[in-house]
Design a protein around this motif. Structure first.
Motif, PDB file in Angstrom:
ATOM      1  N   ALA A 282       0.826  -1.228   0.000  1.00 50.38           N
ATOM      2  CA  ALA A 282       0.000   0.000   0.000  1.00 50.38           C
ATOM      3  C   ALA A 282       0.851   1.264   0.000  1.00 50.38           C
ATOM      4  CB  ALA A 282      -0.951   0.005   1.193  1.00 50.38           C
ATOM      5  N   GLU A 283       1.793   1.330   0.933  1.00 52.81           N
ATOM      6  CA  GLU A 283       2.530   2.582   1.080  1.00 52.81           C
ATOM      7  C   GLU A 283       3.634   2.741   0.041  1.00 52.81           C
ATOM      8  OE1 GLU A 283       2.757   1.415   5.310  1.00 52.81           O
ATOM      9  OE2 GLU A 283       2.660   3.574   5.672  1.00 52.81           O
ATOM     10  N   SER A 284       3.857   1.689  -0.727  1.00 51.23           N
ATOM     11  CA  SER A 284       4.882   1.810  -1.759  1.00 51.23           C
ATOM     12  C   SER A 284       4.309   2.370  -3.052  1.00 51.23           C
ATOM     13  CB  SER A 284       5.549   0.458  -2.014  1.00 51.23           C
ATOM     14  OG  SER A 284       4.633  -0.403  -2.627  1.00 51.23           O
ATOM     15  N   GLY A 285       3.028   2.759  -3.067  1.00 51.98           N
ATOM     16  CA  GLY A 285       2.438   3.300  -4.291  1.00 51.98           C
ATOM     17  C   GLY A 285       1.871   4.699  -4.115  1.00 51.98           C
ATOM     18  N   VAL A 286       2.149   5.553  -5.088  1.00 54.81           N
ATOM     19  CA  VAL A 286       1.495   6.871  -5.163  1.00 54.81           C
ATOM     20  C   VAL A 286       0.903   6.974  -6.564  1.00 54.81           C
ATOM     21  CG1 VAL A 286       1.894   9.368  -5.281  1.00 54.81           C
ATOM     22  CG2 VAL A 286       2.968   8.039  -3.463  1.00 54.81           C
ATOM     23  N   LEU A 287      -0.349   7.409  -6.637  1.00 61.53           N
ATOM     24  CA  LEU A 287      -0.970   7.623  -7.942  1.00 61.53           C
ATOM     25  C   LEU A 287      -0.894   9.107  -8.283  1.00 61.53           C
ATOM     26  CD1 LEU A 287      -2.768   6.942 -10.378  1.00 61.53           C
ATOM     27  CD2 LEU A 287      -4.748   7.058  -8.844  1.00 61.53           C
ATOM     28  N   LEU A 288      -0.226   9.399  -9.390  1.00 59.93           N
ATOM     29  CA  LEU A 288      -0.155  10.792  -9.844  1.00 59.93           C
ATOM     30  C   LEU A 288      -1.278  11.054 -10.851  1.00 59.93           C
ATOM     31  CD1 LEU A 288       3.697  11.175 -10.522  1.00 59.93           C
ATOM     32  CD2 LEU A 288       2.406  11.884  -8.479  1.00 59.93           C
ATOM     33  N   GLY A 289      -1.896  12.225 -10.746  1.00 62.03           N
ATOM     34  CA  GLY A 289      -2.917  12.626 -11.713  1.00 62.03           C
ATOM     35  C   GLY A 289      -2.822  14.115 -11.956  1.00 62.03           C
ATOM     36  N   SER A 290      -3.515  14.583 -12.986  1.00 63.72           N
ATOM     37  CA  SER A 290      -3.391  15.996 -13.365  1.00 63.72           C
ATOM     38  C   SER A 290      -4.709  16.729 -13.160  1.00 63.72           C
ATOM     39  CB  SER A 290      -3.014  16.103 -14.837  1.00 63.72           C
ATOM     40  OG  SER A 290      -1.826  15.390 -15.056  1.00 63.72           O
ATOM     41  N   VAL A 291      -4.605  17.980 -12.773  1.00 64.92           N
ATOM     42  CA  VAL A 291      -5.804  18.804 -12.585  1.00 64.92           C
ATOM     43  C   VAL A 291      -6.146  19.422 -13.935  1.00 64.92           C
ATOM     44  CG1 VAL A 291      -6.777  20.782 -11.382  1.00 64.92           C
ATOM     45  CG2 VAL A 291      -5.173  19.236 -10.197  1.00 64.92           C
ATOM     46  N   THR A 292      -7.327  19.053 -14.449  1.00 69.16           N
ATOM     47  CA  THR A 292      -7.709  19.513 -15.782  1.00 69.16           C
ATOM     48  C   THR A 292      -8.619  20.742 -15.714  1.00 69.16           C
ATOM     49  OG1 THR A 292      -9.413  17.822 -15.667  1.00 69.16           O
ATOM     50  CG2 THR A 292      -7.459  17.284 -16.938  1.00 69.16           C
ATOM     51  N   ALA A 293      -9.273  20.956 -14.577  1.00 67.47           N
ATOM     52  CA  ALA A 293     -10.158  22.118 -14.437  1.00 67.47           C
ATOM     53  C   ALA A 293     -10.392  22.396 -12.965  1.00 67.47           C
ATOM     54  CB  ALA A 293     -11.499  21.849 -15.133  1.00 67.47           C
ATOM     55  N   VAL A 294     -10.766  23.618 -12.666  1.00 69.73           N
ATOM     56  CA  VAL A 294     -11.160  23.991 -11.300  1.00 69.73           C
ATOM     57  C   VAL A 294     -12.418  24.827 -11.442  1.00 69.73           C
ATOM     58  CG1 VAL A 294     -10.493  25.317  -9.266  1.00 69.73           C
ATOM     59  CG2 VAL A 294      -8.767  24.001 -10.481  1.00 69.73           C
ATOM     60  N   LYS A 295     -13.441  24.544 -10.642  1.00 71.09           N
ATOM     61  CA  LYS A 295     -14.655  25.347 -10.785  1.00 71.09           C
ATOM     62  C   LYS A 295     -15.448  25.382  -9.494  1.00 71.09           C
ATOM     63  CE  LYS A 295     -17.952  22.076 -12.721  1.00 71.09           C
ATOM     64  NZ  LYS A 295     -18.562  21.629 -13.947  1.00 71.09           N
ATOM     65  N   ASN A 296     -16.312  26.395  -9.376  1.00 68.96           N
ATOM     66  CA  ASN A 296     -17.217  26.454  -8.234  1.00 68.96           C
ATOM     67  C   ASN A 296     -18.619  26.147  -8.728  1.00 68.96           C
ATOM     68  OD1 ASN A 296     -15.567  27.367  -5.941  1.00 68.96           O
ATOM     69  ND2 ASN A 296     -15.139  29.043  -7.343  1.00 68.96           N
ATOM     70  N   ASN A 297     -19.249  25.136  -8.135  1.00 68.01           N
ATOM     71  CA  ASN A 297     -20.666  24.881  -8.381  1.00 68.01           C
ATOM     72  C   ASN A 297     -21.358  25.186  -7.073  1.00 68.01           C
ATOM     73  OD1 ASN A 297     -20.672  24.166 -11.023  1.00 68.01           O
ATOM     74  ND2 ASN A 297     -21.116  21.983 -10.713  1.00 68.01           N
ATOM     75  N   GLY A 298     -22.110  26.293  -7.009  1.00 66.56           N
ATOM     76  CA  GLY A 298     -22.675  26.700  -5.727  1.00 66.56           C
ATOM     77  C   GLY A 298     -21.534  26.920  -4.759  1.00 66.56           C
ATOM     78  N   PRO A 299     -21.688  26.416  -3.550  1.00 71.29           N
ATOM     79  CA  PRO A 299     -20.663  26.685  -2.545  1.00 71.29           C
ATOM     80  C   PRO A 299     -19.436  25.771  -2.652  1.00 71.29           C
ATOM     81  CG  PRO A 299     -22.449  25.392  -1.597  1.00 71.29           C
ATOM     82  CD  PRO A 299     -22.817  25.633  -3.024  1.00 71.29           C
ATOM     83  N   VAL A 300     -19.503  24.800  -3.544  1.00 74.97           N
ATOM     84  CA  VAL A 300     -18.425  23.797  -3.554  1.00 74.97           C
ATOM     85  C   VAL A 300     -17.360  24.142  -4.594  1.00 74.97           C
ATOM     86  CG1 VAL A 300     -17.902  21.342  -3.818  1.00 74.97           C
ATOM     87  CG2 VAL A 300     -20.105  22.039  -2.862  1.00 74.97           C
ATOM     88  N   LEU A 369      -1.408  16.069  -8.841  1.00 73.70           N
ATOM     89  CA  LEU A 369      -1.768  15.595  -7.496  1.00 73.70           C
ATOM     90  C   LEU A 369      -1.169  14.217  -7.285  1.00 73.70           C
ATOM     91  CD1 LEU A 369      -5.571  16.554  -7.338  1.00 73.70           C
ATOM     92  CD2 LEU A 369      -3.579  17.918  -6.659  1.00 73.70           C
ATOM     93  N   GLY A 370      -0.805  13.935  -6.044  1.00 74.76           N
ATOM     94  CA  GLY A 370      -0.320  12.599  -5.685  1.00 74.76           C
ATOM     95  C   GLY A 370      -1.263  12.000  -4.655  1.00 74.76           C
ATOM     96  N   PHE A 371      -1.888  10.896  -5.000  1.00 74.84           N
ATOM     97  CA  PHE A 371      -2.761  10.192  -4.046  1.00 74.84           C
ATOM     98  C   PHE A 371      -1.895   9.150  -3.351  1.00 74.84           C
ATOM     99  CE2 PHE A 371      -5.418  12.055  -7.217  1.00 74.84           C
ATOM    100  CZ  PHE A 371      -6.484  12.560  -6.485  1.00 74.84           C
ATOM    101  N   LEU A 372      -1.739   9.328  -2.050  1.00 76.16           N
ATOM    102  CA  LEU A 372      -0.797   8.488  -1.304  1.00 76.16           C
ATOM    103  C   LEU A 372      -1.398   7.108  -0.994  1.00 76.16           C
ATOM    104  CD1 LEU A 372       0.624  11.090   1.275  1.00 76.16           C
ATOM    105  CD2 LEU A 372       1.323  10.646  -1.096  1.00 76.16           C
ATOM    106  N   ASP A 373      -0.517   6.196  -0.627  1.00 74.04           N
ATOM    107  CA  ASP A 373      -0.928   4.859  -0.185  1.00 74.04           C
ATOM    108  C   ASP A 373      -1.806   4.169  -1.236  1.00 74.04           C
ATOM    109  OD1 ASP A 373       0.408   5.329   2.278  1.00 74.04           O
ATOM    110  OD2 ASP A 373      -1.319   6.487   2.961  1.00 74.04           O
ATOM    111  N   ALA A 374      -1.385   4.300  -2.477  1.00 69.84           N
ATOM    112  CA  ALA A 374      -2.174   3.767  -3.582  1.00 69.84           C
ATOM    113  C   ALA A 374      -1.566   2.487  -4.156  1.00 69.84           C
ATOM    114  CB  ALA A 374      -2.299   4.825  -4.673  1.00 69.84           C
ATOM    115  N   GLY A 375      -0.741   1.805  -3.348  1.00 70.41           N
ATOM    116  CA  GLY A 375      -0.101   0.598  -3.872  1.00 70.41           C
ATOM    117  C   GLY A 375      -0.943  -0.660  -3.721  1.00 70.41           C
TER     118      GLY A 375
END
Ligand code: LLP
Length: 422
Positions: A282-300, A369-375
């Motif tokens: 588990a801890e030997s894996g990190v999943l990298l991903g890319s941020v393609t957009a950022v937006k506000n929908n209502g308060p989120v 982004l790096g999602f930790l513990d993704a192994g």
């Protein structure tokens, strides 16, 4: 490397001096990254959990079955548990010999039993009717383990509790005499008794209670070669909150004392086995991903990424928590100001949420982004939903050298299994 939020991987030198943004540029996004040193360390911790010659750790390949990783686990002295013909293929490809493989399956066919019997040390059956099917299809004299349901379950989510009244697993203790009769009927050697109570405990008590129960259950059975306590050893997913680790020293000591007492009392001469899955990779894996957009929908505030739940299914399936790091071009200084943000993927379902209202420094389009513990249980549970391709996997060795251990799928892979259209 200083960056927006990266002190965990920085602290353990996870990327071995490589820049996550550069890795993405080279191997594509998303990308599974594994660290050899971490995998070896965690394998060793399970191997040495109990310091008795009769103790053996057997890695459960369902957590991650990439043969490159399996080969490392094997070189650390672990056996392996496979549960399907696909896992058998992977474990054999990694170099595990048949007598190093336990086949611990659930609801398999006669054909699977035949193949598994021929290429593993022992097959575990999970019900009386599976025991009959096994007996009818394998040569007399074959070994078998019977999985019991000890009535005690544990786990991080009800979907992964695998013992107790409400689960499909195991033979009830009252039915064990019938299992013995079936072994006699089909001339099978009752080689072992095994259990697995569920996945992810951070306190040893339930595991030890179930282990003590198993020792009571097996006591009347003479000549067993294996008593197998299953897996479930948890890892701290909340890295940035310094979540405590499972206390392996305490668990190991109490477990060893129990096993020694049992051996002294019964004269048991076989092996004590555990089947850790998650803990090893588990801890030997990190999943990298890319941020393609950022937006506000209502308060989120939504941070939109290329990591759909087809790539990282655990949050969607179990509301699981994976800590997140943020890497940005130009190597800016860490940012400690946070705001709640909801991280989502690129799949056409509103449930495609990786992290809800997570307090993080402000994420920007273009960040990685790096999602930790993704192994563990991440790539292994990925799919092609929405006809999306699965990412590549790379391994960083102890010298920081990068090796591609699975190529990224291409859309042509998706159509390759479809028969030609008329
Ligand atoms: N042995 C047997 C028979 C099992 O069924 C399992 C896991 C293990 C060993 C290893 O358990 P571990 O040490 O990994 O907890 N997908 C879920 C976990 C499912 C576990 C299934 N069985 C998750 O992502 O949390």
């Amino acid at each position: 490397m200083a960056n927006i939020r990266s002190s965990y991987t920085g602290g353990v030198n996870f990327f071995g001096g490589n820049d996550p943004l550069e890795l993405i540029r080279q191997y594509g996004s998303p990308l599974y990254v594994y660290n050899e040193e971490m995998l070896r360390r965690r394998s060793g911790e399970m191997r040495d959990l109990v310091k008795l010659p009769s103790f053996k750790a057997c890695y459960s390949a369902k957590a991650n079955a990439n043969p490159h990783l399996l080969r490392i686990v094997r070189s650390e002295g672990l056996l392996v548990d496979s549960m399907s013909l696909g896992e058998l293929l992977m474990t054999r490809a990694a170099g595990f010999e048949s007598d190093e493989i336990l086949f611990v399956c659930n609801n398999v066919s006669a054909e699977e039993f035949k193949q598994a019997q021929a290429s593993s040390r022992v097959v575990s059956v999970d019900s009386l009717s599976q025991l009959e099917l096994f007996g009818k299809n394998v040569p007399a004299g074959s070994r078998v383990m019977v999985r019991v349901n000890p009535g005690i379950g544990a786990g991080h989510h009800k979907k992964v509790v695998t013992a107790g009244k409400e689960t499909k697993f195991g033979v009830n203790v009252e039915d064990l005499p019938r299992a013995v009769e079936l072994c006699e009927k089909y001339k099978l050697q009752l080689f072992g008794i095994n259990q697995h109570i569920g996945s992810l405990f951070m306190e040893p008590d339930k595991f030890l209670a179930a282990a003590a129960r198993l020792l009571e259950i097996v006591e009347p059975f003479k000549e067993l070669e294996i008593i197998d306590f299953g897996g479930g050893y948890g890892i701290p997913y909340h890295k940035y909150e310094n979540e405590a680790r499972l206390d392996l020293a305490d668990l190991g000591q109490r477990f060893a004392a129990m096993l020694e007492e049992f051996t002294a009392k019964t004269g048991y001469r076989g092996r004590f086995v555990i089947e850790p899955g998650r803990y090893v990779p588990a801890e030997s894996g990190v999943l990298l991903g890319s941020v393609t957009a950022v937006k506000n929908n209502g308060p989120v505030r939504f941070v939109c990424t290329d990591v759909g739940f087809n790539i990282l299914p655990r949050p969607m399936l179990y509301d699981s928590f994976h800590d997140v790091e943020i890497y940005r071009q130009g190597n800016p200084a860490p940012d400690s100001r946070t705001m709640p943000q909801t991280l989502v993927g690129n799949i056409c379902e509103s449930g495609d949420i990786l992290a809800r209202d997570r307090e993080l420094p402000e994420v920007q389009e273009g960040d990685v982004l790096g999602f930790l513990d993704a192994g563990a249980y991440c790539f292994a549970m990925s799919s092609n939903y929405n006809q999306r391709v699965r990412p590549a996997e790379i391994l960083i060795d102890r010298a920081g050298k990068v090796k591609l251990i699975r190529r990224r799928e291409v859309p042509e892979d998706l159509i390759a299994m479809v028969t030609p259209l008329d």
